[in-house]
Design a protein around this motif. Structure first.
Motif, PDB file in Angstrom:
ATOM      1  N   ILE A  42      25.670  16.118  53.739  1.00 18.53           N
ATOM      2  CA  ILE A  42      23.318  15.133  53.866  1.00 18.53           C
ATOM      3  C   ILE A  42      22.311  15.716  53.261  1.00 18.53           C
ATOM      4  O   ILE A  42      21.846  15.220  53.083  1.00 18.53           O
ATOM      5  CB  ILE A  42      24.057  14.771  55.382  1.00 18.53           C
ATOM      6  CG1 ILE A  42      25.005  13.846  55.714  1.00 18.53           C
ATOM      7  CG2 ILE A  42      23.263  14.392  55.635  1.00 18.53           C
ATOM      8  CD1 ILE A  42      25.372  13.547  57.622  1.00 18.53           C
ATOM      9  N   ALA A  43      22.576  17.116  54.127  1.00 15.66           N
ATOM     10  CA  ALA A  43      21.173  17.429  53.212  1.00 15.66           C
ATOM     11  C   ALA A  43      20.874  17.686  51.724  1.00 15.66           C
ATOM     12  O   ALA A  43      19.953  17.323  51.374  1.00 15.66           O
ATOM     13  CB  ALA A  43      21.541  19.156  53.408  1.00 15.66           C
ATOM     14  N   LEU A  44      22.180  18.148  51.465  1.00 12.83           N
ATOM     15  CA  LEU A  44      22.852  17.604  49.245  1.00 12.83           C
ATOM     16  C   LEU A  44      21.894  16.427  49.395  1.00 12.83           C
ATOM     17  O   LEU A  44      21.665  16.449  48.167  1.00 12.83           O
ATOM     18  CB  LEU A  44      23.337  18.418  48.844  1.00 12.83           C
ATOM     19  CG  LEU A  44      23.503  20.019  48.838  1.00 12.83           C
ATOM     20  CD1 LEU A  44      25.007  20.040  48.187  1.00 12.83           C
ATOM     21  CD2 LEU A  44      22.875  20.507  47.350  1.00 12.83           C
ATOM     22  N   GLY A  45      22.676  15.443  50.025  1.00  9.24           N
ATOM     23  CA  GLY A  45      22.325  13.570  49.921  1.00  9.24           C
ATOM     24  C   GLY A  45      20.898  13.323  49.600  1.00  9.24           C
ATOM     25  O   GLY A  45      20.686  12.437  49.130  1.00  9.24           O
ATOM     26  N   LEU A 104      27.008   6.699  51.280  1.00 11.26           N
ATOM     27  CA  LEU A 104      26.781   5.902  52.996  1.00 11.26           C
ATOM     28  C   LEU A 104      25.144   6.688  53.729  1.00 11.26           C
ATOM     29  O   LEU A 104      24.372   6.257  53.755  1.00 11.26           O
ATOM     30  CB  LEU A 104      28.161   6.545  54.375  1.00 11.26           C
ATOM     31  CG  LEU A 104      26.926   5.568  55.188  1.00 11.26           C
ATOM     32  CD1 LEU A 104      27.751   4.462  55.685  1.00 11.26           C
ATOM     33  CD2 LEU A 104      28.798   6.783  56.486  1.00 11.26           C
ATOM     34  N   VAL A 105      24.695   7.910  54.099  1.00 11.42           N
ATOM     35  CA  VAL A 105      23.112   8.620  53.316  1.00 11.42           C
ATOM     36  C   VAL A 105      22.907   7.860  52.761  1.00 11.42           C
ATOM     37  O   VAL A 105      21.740   7.207  52.864  1.00 11.42           O
ATOM     38  CB  VAL A 105      23.559   9.433  53.384  1.00 11.42           C
ATOM     39  CG1 VAL A 105      22.477  10.172  53.375  1.00 11.42           C
ATOM     40  CG2 VAL A 105      24.263  10.760  54.488  1.00 11.42           C
ATOM     41  N   VAL A 107      23.002   3.865  52.359  1.00 14.59           N
ATOM     42  CA  VAL A 107      23.116   3.012  52.110  1.00 14.59           C
ATOM     43  C   VAL A 107      22.315   2.648  54.073  1.00 14.59           C
ATOM     44  O   VAL A 107      20.575   2.148  53.541  1.00 14.59           O
ATOM     45  CB  VAL A 107      24.052   2.727  52.543  1.00 14.59           C
ATOM     46  CG1 VAL A 107      24.112   1.084  53.447  1.00 14.59           C
ATOM     47  CG2 VAL A 107      24.900   2.207  50.984  1.00 14.59           C
ATOM     48  N   VAL A 108      22.158   4.037  54.372  1.00 15.89           N
ATOM     49  CA  VAL A 108      21.386   3.919  55.284  1.00 15.89           C
ATOM     50  C   VAL A 108      19.959   4.835  55.522  1.00 15.89           C
ATOM     51  O   VAL A 108      19.162   3.888  56.403  1.00 15.89           O
ATOM     52  CB  VAL A 108      22.147   4.847  56.473  1.00 15.89           C
ATOM     53  CG1 VAL A 108      21.164   5.087  57.327  1.00 15.89           C
ATOM     54  CG2 VAL A 108      23.259   4.848  57.020  1.00 15.89           C
ATOM     55  N   THR A 109      19.487   5.461  54.838  1.00 20.52           N
ATOM     56  CA  THR A 109      18.070   5.762  54.545  1.00 20.52           C
ATOM     57  C   THR A 109      17.386   4.526  53.401  1.00 20.52           C
ATOM     58  O   THR A 109      16.142   4.622  53.550  1.00 20.52           O
ATOM     59  CB  THR A 109      18.428   6.912  53.898  1.00 20.52           C
ATOM     60  OG1 THR A 109      18.507   7.403  52.169  1.00 20.52           O
ATOM     61  CG2 THR A 109      18.668   8.305  54.950  1.00 20.52           C
ATOM     62  N   HIS A 110      17.834   4.284  53.062  1.00 18.31           N
ATOM     63  CA  HIS A 110      17.346   2.550  51.999  1.00 18.31           C
ATOM     64  C   HIS A 110      17.334   1.873  52.537  1.00 18.31           C
ATOM     65  O   HIS A 110      16.665   0.542  51.759  1.00 18.31           O
ATOM     66  CB  HIS A 110      17.907   3.218  50.908  1.00 18.31           C
ATOM     67  CG  HIS A 110      17.411   4.011  49.565  1.00 18.31           C
ATOM     68  ND1 HIS A 110      18.374   5.843  50.262  1.00 18.31           N
ATOM     69  CD2 HIS A 110      16.725   5.104  49.487  1.00 18.31           C
ATOM     70  CE1 HIS A 110      17.183   6.624  49.500  1.00 18.31           C
ATOM     71  NE2 HIS A 110      15.936   6.651  48.929  1.00 18.31           N
ATOM     72  N   ARG A 111      17.715   1.352  53.752  1.00 15.34           N
ATOM     73  CA  ARG A 111      18.132   0.080  54.855  1.00 15.34           C
ATOM     74  C   ARG A 111      16.641  -0.410  54.640  1.00 15.34           C
ATOM     75  O   ARG A 111      15.930  -0.104  55.203  1.00 15.34           O
ATOM     76  CB  ARG A 111      18.737   0.180  55.999  1.00 15.34           C
ATOM     77  CG  ARG A 111      19.535  -1.028  56.018  1.00 15.34           C
ATOM     78  CD  ARG A 111      19.629  -0.961  57.115  1.00 15.34           C
ATOM     79  NE  ARG A 111      20.442  -0.193  57.856  1.00 15.34           N
ATOM     80  CZ  ARG A 111      21.682   0.109  59.196  1.00 15.34           C
ATOM     81  NH1 ARG A 111      20.658  -0.690  59.771  1.00 15.34           N
ATOM     82  NH2 ARG A 111      22.146   1.048  59.458  1.00 15.34           N
ATOM     83  N   ARG A 112      16.547  -2.017  53.793  1.00 16.70           N
ATOM     84  CA  ARG A 112      15.252  -2.719  54.136  1.00 16.70           C
ATOM     85  C   ARG A 112      15.440  -3.276  55.286  1.00 16.70           C
ATOM     86  O   ARG A 112      15.991  -3.873  56.337  1.00 16.70           O
ATOM     87  CB  ARG A 112      15.161  -3.335  52.685  1.00 16.70           C
ATOM     88  CG  ARG A 112      15.061  -2.687  51.623  1.00 16.70           C
ATOM     89  CD  ARG A 112      15.228  -4.279  50.645  1.00 16.70           C
ATOM     90  NE  ARG A 112      15.612  -3.023  49.296  1.00 16.70           N
ATOM     91  CZ  ARG A 112      14.989  -3.749  48.022  1.00 16.70           C
ATOM     92  NH1 ARG A 112      13.620  -4.676  48.142  1.00 16.70           N
ATOM     93  NH2 ARG A 112      14.865  -2.954  46.808  1.00 16.70           N
ATOM     94  N   SER A 113      14.457  -3.373  55.975  1.00 14.09           N
ATOM     95  CA  SER A 113      14.282  -3.893  57.245  1.00 14.09           C
ATOM     96  C   SER A 113      13.964  -5.233  57.233  1.00 14.09           C
ATOM     97  O   SER A 113      13.775  -5.676  56.323  1.00 14.09           O
ATOM     98  CB  SER A 113      12.580  -3.440  57.303  1.00 14.09           C
ATOM     99  OG  SER A 113      11.943  -3.370  57.295  1.00 14.09           O
ATOM    100  N   LEU A 114      14.983  -6.376  57.907  1.00 13.30           N
ATOM    101  CA  LEU A 114      14.600  -7.562  57.783  1.00 13.30           C
ATOM    102  C   LEU A 114      13.276  -7.846  58.741  1.00 13.30           C
ATOM    103  O   LEU A 114      12.702  -7.484  59.643  1.00 13.30           O
ATOM    104  CB  LEU A 114      16.326  -7.859  58.985  1.00 13.30           C
ATOM    105  CG  LEU A 114      16.689  -7.402  58.502  1.00 13.30           C
ATOM    106  CD1 LEU A 114      18.622  -7.302  59.603  1.00 13.30           C
ATOM    107  CD2 LEU A 114      17.733  -7.924  57.240  1.00 13.30           C
ATOM    108  N   PRO A 115      13.380  -9.300  57.070  1.00 16.79           N
ATOM    109  CA  PRO A 115      11.311  -9.759  58.261  1.00 16.79           C
ATOM    110  C   PRO A 115      11.502 -10.254  59.943  1.00 16.79           C
ATOM    111  O   PRO A 115      12.687 -11.123  60.045  1.00 16.79           O
ATOM    112  CB  PRO A 115      11.544 -10.723  57.381  1.00 16.79           C
ATOM    113  CG  PRO A 115      12.644 -11.032  56.813  1.00 16.79           C
ATOM    114  CD  PRO A 115      13.525  -9.857  56.512  1.00 16.79           C
TER     115      PRO A 115
END
Length: 115
Positions: A42-45, A104-105, A107-115
């Motif tokens: 995860i740290a490397l990702g 997976l990291v 996708v989780v960290t670059h998820r866009r917030s829903l309006p």
């Protein structure tokens, strides 16, 4: 030296250290060593880079960790060189797992917030 090359070299060294510690330094942890490797993955990702550079870095880390873990722990009668092919298959599996964790990291960290 380019920053991505430095991170790639860090992945190689971290893989060697992780494989060695998994057998000799942290053997008492048993299966819990997977969580240590997961944290390193995860740290490397999370480090900077494009998707391709992260995939290469994580694949390298996973392969080197799995391959070195098997090599450092090998105590069989046949020579170590005769075991490189099976160990490489295990390394490829570890590389695929590390890339999947990185995806997976991402996708989780670059998820866009829903309006």
């Amino acid at each position: 030296m380019n920053r991505q090359w430095t991170l790639w070299l860090v992945a190689v060294v971290a893989g060697l250290v992780s494989g060695f510690l998994g057998i000799h330094g942290l053997r008492f942890l048993g299966w819990v060593i997977l969580f240590v490797w997961l944290a390193a993955t995860i740290a490397l990702g999370l480090a900077e880079g494009t998707r391709n550079s992260k995939a290469l870095r994580l694949g390298t880390y996973g392969f080197v960790t799995g391959f070195s873990f098997m090599c450092f722990g090998y105590e069989g009668a046949p020579s170590l060189a005769s075991r490189f092919a099976p160990f490489a298959v295990i390394g490829v599996f570890c590389a695929v797992c590390a890339i999947a964790v990185g995806a997976l990291v991402h996708v989780v960290t670059h998820r866009r917030s829903l309006p």
